[in-house]
Design an enzyme around this catalytic site. Structure first.
Site, PDB file in Angstrom:
ATOM      1  N   HIS A 160       0.874  -1.180   0.000  1.00  0.00           N
ATOM      2  CA  HIS A 160       0.000   0.000   0.000  1.00  0.00           C
ATOM      3  C   HIS A 160       0.908   1.226   0.000  1.00  0.00           C
ATOM      4  O   HIS A 160       1.065   1.913   1.001  1.00  0.00           O
ATOM      5  CB  HIS A 160      -0.925  -0.007   1.218  1.00  0.00           C
TER       6      HIS A 160
ATOM      7  N   GLU B 166      -0.223   0.677  -5.615  1.00  0.00           N
ATOM      8  CA  GLU B 166      -1.121   1.755  -5.182  1.00  0.00           C
ATOM      9  C   GLU B 166      -2.348   1.763  -6.094  1.00  0.00           C
ATOM     10  O   GLU B 166      -2.226   1.921  -7.310  1.00  0.00           O
ATOM     11  CB  GLU B 166      -0.409   3.105  -5.231  1.00  0.00           C
TER      12      GLU B 166
ATOM     13  N   ASP C 100      -4.707  -3.389  -6.416  1.00  0.00           N
ATOM     14  CA  ASP C 100      -5.001  -3.540  -5.001  1.00  0.00           C
ATOM     15  C   ASP C 100      -3.804  -4.158  -4.294  1.00  0.00           C
ATOM     16  O   ASP C 100      -3.151  -5.086  -4.797  1.00  0.00           O
ATOM     17  CB  ASP C 100      -6.232  -4.446  -4.851  1.00  0.00           C
TER      18      ASP C 100
ATOM     19  N   ASP D 146       1.069  -1.801   4.825  1.00  0.00           N
ATOM     20  CA  ASP D 146       0.688  -0.561   5.499  1.00  0.00           C
ATOM     21  C   ASP D 146      -0.684  -0.124   4.976  1.00  0.00           C
ATOM     22  O   ASP D 146      -0.804   0.887   4.288  1.00  0.00           O
ATOM     23  CB  ASP D 146       1.765   0.497   5.199  1.00  0.00           C
TER      24      ASP D 146
END
Length: 283
Positions: free
Chosen positions: A41, A120, A145, A166
């Site tokens: 992430h 991202e 994702d 994260d």
């Protein structure tokens, strides 16, 4: 909880996450063989502390700005050095208000043979991420994702490296998802290092995360937390943690030096606390 990172860049939670990240990468860089990082992430990669988002919360003032004020003890500064050098490099290149996110930090620490996958999903944030990584052939940004990125890139061909997870904690079951996805990834790649970031607003949720990981039989864990004793009236996040699976040798010893100093410098109330708990270190 919805953790939109532009509002929180450079805050105390970032300090814990990024300082430990740079320590892990320093350990990975000791061996000659290449490693791979998967940042599930990734966010924008780099942030502007003079932006409207950052100025709305000013959280960086109780984070990175506190560490800018003056050096800490020499032993602490020696461990902070990789992070401090990366922040200085980001400022030199992008201006004094720049603060590097995890992909930028990874890119700074990597050697020529190491690789980064940064995922991202949000389109505008993904554009910023690709700009932050530039044309660096060692780095690949994926507009997917984060959980799919994790499933598709474990195990890496290098067989050595770090998975940084994260998530934004936008969904009510994010802690359960974090546990389940980590357990599934660990079954595929049990020797990898996994660093799981989490907010501590609901201590039961954080405890359940650890319990699920332990119940899955995953050994060698390191639980790190900082509570800055944020006043209730201030709202927002007051404590944060990292759960590291397969922590590098001596990371716990380093954390025992770093966390007391960081919790004291970043304290927002009179009772800051920290936790450095190795779990089944010989597992």
């Amino acid at each position: 909880m919805n953790y939109r990172h532009g509002f929180h860049a450079g805050n105390f939670a970032d300090i814990l996450k990024h300082v430990v990240l740079m320590r892990i990468l320093a350990h990975l860089g000791v061996k000659d063989t290449p490693y791979r990082i998967v940042d599930t992430h990734a966010g924008a990669g780099r942030y502007d502390l003079g932006s409207e988002e950052a100025l709305r919360t000013h959280e960086w003032r109780d984070g990175v700005a506190r560490l800018d004020q003056s050096p800490l003890a020499p032993a602490v500064e020696e461990l902070l050095k990789p992070w401090r050098e990366a922040v200085a490099a980001a400022r030199e290149r992008h201006g004094s208000d720049a603060y590097p996110g995890s992909p930028w930090l990874c890119r700074h620490a990597m050697r020529a043979e190491d690789r980064l996958i940064a995922a991202e999903l949000h389109p505008q944030t993904y554009k910023k991420l690709t700009a932050a990584l530039g044309r660096d052939s060692r780095c690949k940004a994926l507009a997917i994702d984060g959980w799919n990125a994790l499933r598709g890139n474990v195990p890496p061909k290098e067989r050595r490296g770090l998975i940084l997870i994260d998530p934004p904690f936008e969904e009510k079951d994010e802690f359960a998802t974090l546990a389940a996805e980590t357990i599934a990834a660990h079954r595929k790649w049990p020797t990898g290092i996994y660093a799981l970031w989490y907010p501590v607003k609901d201590r039961r949720a954080a405890a359940d995360l650890l319990g699920a990981i332990e119940d899955a039989g995953i050994g060698r864990l390191l639980r790190l937390e900082i509570d800055v004793d944020r006043p209730e009236a201030a709202g927002g996040l007051g404590a944060t943690g990292l759960l590291v699976v397969n922590p590098p040798w001596r990371l716990a010893d380093e954390a025992r030096i770093l966390l007391p100093a960081l919790s004291e410098r970043l304290a927002q109330g009179p009772r800051p606390r920290y936790l450095c708990e190795p779990i089944r270190p010989d597992g």
